[in-house]
Design a protein around this motif. Structure first.
Motif, PDB file in Angstrom:
ATOM      1  N   MET A  76     -94.708  84.618  33.266  1.00  0.00           N
ATOM      2  CA  MET A  76     -93.861  85.569  32.552  1.00  0.00           C
ATOM      3  C   MET A  76     -94.536  86.924  32.422  1.00  0.00           C
ATOM      4  O   MET A  76     -93.918  87.969  32.676  1.00  0.00           O
ATOM      5  N   LEU A  77     -95.814  86.945  32.045  1.00  0.00           N
ATOM      6  CA  LEU A  77     -96.536  88.208  31.890  1.00  0.00           C
ATOM      7  C   LEU A  77     -96.620  88.964  33.214  1.00  0.00           C
ATOM      8  O   LEU A  77     -96.416  90.182  33.267  1.00  0.00           O
ATOM      9  N   CYS A  78     -96.908  88.225  34.297  1.00  0.00           N
ATOM     10  CA  CYS A  78     -96.969  88.860  35.618  1.00  0.00           C
ATOM     11  C   CYS A  78     -95.608  89.437  36.004  1.00  0.00           C
ATOM     12  O   CYS A  78     -95.506  90.574  36.482  1.00  0.00           O
ATOM     13  N   THR A  79     -94.558  88.649  35.797  1.00  0.00           N
ATOM     14  CA  THR A  79     -93.225  89.071  36.204  1.00  0.00           C
ATOM     15  C   THR A  79     -92.724  90.240  35.369  1.00  0.00           C
ATOM     16  O   THR A  79     -92.168  91.214  35.903  1.00  0.00           O
ATOM     17  N   PHE A  80     -92.908  90.168  34.049  1.00  0.00           N
ATOM     18  CA  PHE A  80     -92.468  91.267  33.186  1.00  0.00           C
ATOM     19  C   PHE A  80     -93.192  92.565  33.546  1.00  0.00           C
ATOM     20  O   PHE A  80     -92.581  93.632  33.574  1.00  0.00           O
ATOM     21  N   TRP A  81     -94.496  92.473  33.800  1.00  0.00           N
ATOM     22  CA  TRP A  81     -95.247  93.672  34.147  1.00  0.00           C
ATOM     23  C   TRP A  81     -94.781  94.222  35.491  1.00  0.00           C
ATOM     24  O   TRP A  81     -94.640  95.443  35.660  1.00  0.00           O
ATOM     25  N   ALA A  82     -94.497  93.332  36.462  1.00  0.00           N
ATOM     26  CA  ALA A  82     -93.998  93.776  37.764  1.00  0.00           C
ATOM     27  C   ALA A  82     -92.648  94.474  37.616  1.00  0.00           C
ATOM     28  O   ALA A  82     -92.382  95.491  38.272  1.00  0.00           O
ATOM     29  N   ILE A  83     -91.780  93.956  36.751  1.00  0.00           N
ATOM     30  CA  ILE A  83     -90.468  94.573  36.526  1.00  0.00           C
ATOM     31  C   ILE A  83     -90.630  95.982  35.963  1.00  0.00           C
ATOM     32  O   ILE A  83     -89.846  96.888  36.283  1.00  0.00           O
ATOM     33  N   SER A  84     -91.655  96.174  35.128  1.00  0.00           N
ATOM     34  CA  SER A  84     -91.879  97.509  34.549  1.00  0.00           C
ATOM     35  C   SER A  84     -92.472  98.485  35.553  1.00  0.00           C
ATOM     36  O   SER A  84     -92.415  99.697  35.339  1.00  0.00           O
ATOM     37  N   GLN A  85     -93.053  97.986  36.667  1.00  0.00           N
ATOM     38  CA  GLN A  85     -93.759  98.834  37.618  1.00  0.00           C
ATOM     39  C   GLN A  85     -92.995  99.085  38.912  1.00  0.00           C
ATOM     40  O   GLN A  85     -93.210 100.105  39.577  1.00  0.00           O
ATOM     41  N   LEU A  86     -92.116  98.160  39.298  1.00  0.00           N
ATOM     42  CA  LEU A  86     -91.447  98.222  40.592  1.00  0.00           C
ATOM     43  C   LEU A  86     -89.956  98.500  40.413  1.00  0.00           C
ATOM     44  O   LEU A  86     -89.403  98.252  39.340  1.00  0.00           O
ATOM     45  N   PRO A  87     -89.281  98.991  41.469  1.00  0.00           N
ATOM     46  CA  PRO A  87     -87.821  99.011  41.430  1.00  0.00           C
ATOM     47  C   PRO A  87     -87.288  97.597  41.174  1.00  0.00           C
ATOM     48  O   PRO A  87     -87.853  96.616  41.677  1.00  0.00           O
ATOM     49  N   LEU A  88     -86.218  97.496  40.409  1.00  0.00           N
ATOM     50  CA  LEU A  88     -85.722  96.179  40.007  1.00  0.00           C
ATOM     51  C   LEU A  88     -85.470  95.264  41.199  1.00  0.00           C
ATOM     52  O   LEU A  88     -85.871  94.095  41.201  1.00  0.00           O
ATOM     53  N   ALA A  89     -84.781  95.789  42.213  1.00  0.00           N
ATOM     54  CA  ALA A  89     -84.422  94.948  43.358  1.00  0.00           C
ATOM     55  C   ALA A  89     -85.670  94.456  44.093  1.00  0.00           C
ATOM     56  O   ALA A  89     -85.724  93.318  44.553  1.00  0.00           O
ATOM     57  N   GLN A  90     -86.695  95.301  44.190  1.00  0.00           N
ATOM     58  CA  GLN A  90     -87.924  94.896  44.880  1.00  0.00           C
ATOM     59  C   GLN A  90     -88.661  93.824  44.080  1.00  0.00           C
ATOM     60  O   GLN A  90     -89.157  92.844  44.655  1.00  0.00           O
ATOM     61  N   ALA A  91     -88.750  94.004  42.763  1.00  0.00           N
ATOM     62  CA  ALA A  91     -89.424  93.009  41.925  1.00  0.00           C
ATOM     63  C   ALA A  91     -88.748  91.653  42.041  1.00  0.00           C
ATOM     64  O   ALA A  91     -89.409  90.613  42.183  1.00  0.00           O
ATOM     65  N   VAL A  92     -87.418  91.643  41.999  1.00  0.00           N
ATOM     66  CA  VAL A  92     -86.684  90.381  42.101  1.00  0.00           C
ATOM     67  C   VAL A  92     -86.789  89.806  43.510  1.00  0.00           C
ATOM     68  O   VAL A  92     -86.905  88.591  43.696  1.00  0.00           O
ATOM     69  N   SER A  93     -86.772  90.686  44.530  1.00  0.00           N
ATOM     70  CA  SER A  93     -86.869  90.215  45.912  1.00  0.00           C
ATOM     71  C   SER A  93     -88.174  89.469  46.152  1.00  0.00           C
ATOM     72  O   SER A  93     -88.200  88.420  46.802  1.00  0.00           O
ATOM     73  N   ILE A  94     -89.271  90.018  45.649  1.00  0.00           N
ATOM     74  CA  ILE A  94     -90.565  89.348  45.830  1.00  0.00           C
ATOM     75  C   ILE A  94     -90.580  88.009  45.098  1.00  0.00           C
ATOM     76  O   ILE A  94     -91.181  87.039  45.554  1.00  0.00           O
ATOM     77  N   SER A  95     -89.867  87.937  43.972  1.00  0.00           N
ATOM     78  CA  SER A  95     -89.829  86.675  43.223  1.00  0.00           C
ATOM     79  C   SER A  95     -89.161  85.564  44.008  1.00  0.00           C
ATOM     80  O   SER A  95     -89.300  84.384  43.666  1.00  0.00           O
ATOM     81  N   TYR A  96     -88.439  85.917  45.086  1.00  0.00           N
ATOM     82  CA  TYR A  96     -87.782  84.895  45.893  1.00  0.00           C
ATOM     83  C   TYR A  96     -88.768  84.099  46.741  1.00  0.00           C
ATOM     84  O   TYR A  96     -88.364  83.210  47.493  1.00  0.00           O
ATOM     85  N   ALA A  97     -90.040  84.434  46.627  1.00  0.00           N
ATOM     86  CA  ALA A  97     -91.049  83.534  47.202  1.00  0.00           C
ATOM     87  C   ALA A  97     -91.119  82.226  46.425  1.00  0.00           C
ATOM     88  O   ALA A  97     -91.647  81.233  46.940  1.00  0.00           O
TER      89      ALA A  97
END
Length: 291
Positions: A76-97
């Motif tokens: 959660m901490l990694c994902t929340f921080w990534a959402i604050s740093q990256l464009p939303l679509a890119q952050a979610v796209s990487i999460s599809y790993a």
């Protein structure tokens, strides 16, 4: 179909939660937003305790709950921080790993059989993730690395929920997890603490509401469905956050991200298809055995 419907509803809730996280992190650190997500998530989950009584918290799997919560909180901490740093679509796209990691983990931890064609799909899926990240062609930002780490740990969380759901009720998993997350997430929040303004309070409250709703639907879906078959449904989160990113923040999805998402989606769709085919064969084999 019921499991797929629950997973789709959970995906919509998590999509809305992602949008709220970005809005909340405009004035607060992501770690503080994570704490408030858990705190208000617990508030929204407490009716489960009144509904089922204190017996809902009785378990013999407390060590597994604790391990699941530590892994889930780190994700959660990694994902929340990534959402604050990256464009939303890119952050979610990487999460599809995550579905790709789930397929690997389901083989090791759950004993699910994964044959050559699905392993090929996993490799193709990771090639799609490389298209999104593009190491060597563009700088790999800390936000990208955080999103990848969040995806890996999210896969571990999904597998742990499958373990727990074999003996634990979905409402117990939601309540116990949220109850443990609140004190576990407090130290990192205190490290970066700032008091939110009224708008900030609104966004963290609805983040908790969407997060708890998604968590409840997610655990119910995994209780009755296969992990590797359900996880690809989370791709429906992308159009939600991509539209929100464009409308609210002027973010445009670049062609490399689109290409990578299509590759990853195709790989995960194939994995889901193979799961469905094998499930039908298993049912047919059981029916023949009984006959």
């Amino acid at each position: 179909m019921r499991a797929a419907g629950l997973m789709l509803a959970a995906t919509v809730m998590f999509g809305f939660m992602t949008i709220c996280i970005r809005l909340a992190t405009q004035q607060m650190h992501a770690f503080e937003v994570a704490f408030f997500r858990n705190f208000f998530g617990l508030v929204f989950a407490l009716p489960l305790l009144f509904r089922h009584g204190p017996g809902l918290l009785q378990t013999r799997k407390l060590p597994l709950y604790f391990a699941r919560c530590v892994i889930g909180l780190t994700s959660m901490l990694c994902t929340f921080w990534a959402i604050s740093q990256l464009p939303l679509a890119q952050a979610v796209s990487i999460s599809y790993a995550t579905p790709l990691f789930v397929t690997i983990g389901a083989t090791v931890a759950l004993g699910e059989t994964v044959r050559a064609r699905r392993w090929s799909a996993v490799l193709i899926g990771f090639a799609g993730i490389l298209l999104i990240v593009r190491p060597g062609f563009t700088s790999v930002s800390p936000g990208m690395l955080a999103a990848l780490m969040g995806a890996l740990l999210s896969a571990c969380t999904a597998i742990s929920i499958k373990f727990l759901s074999r003996t634990e009720r979905p409402d117990a998993i939601v309540l116990m997890t949220t109850l443990l997350w609140v004190p576990l997430s407090l130290p990192t929040a205190l490290w970066v603490w700032t008091w939110p303004d009224p708008n900030g309070w609104f966004w963290v409250i609805v983040t908790g509401a969407f997060g708890t709703a998604g968590h409840m639907l997610w655990t119910r879906a995994f209780r009755i469905g296969e992990v590797s078959a359900l996880t690809p449904i989370s791709f429906m989160q992308l159009p939600i956050v991509a539209l929100a990113g464009f409308a609210l923040f002027g973010e445009v999805v670049d062609r490399w991200t689109i290409a990578g998402v299509l590759v990853v989606f195709g790989a995960n769709a194939y994995i889901a298809h193979r799961e469905a085919v094998l499930a039908r064969r298993a049912i047919a084999a059981d029916a023949n055995t009984l006959a």
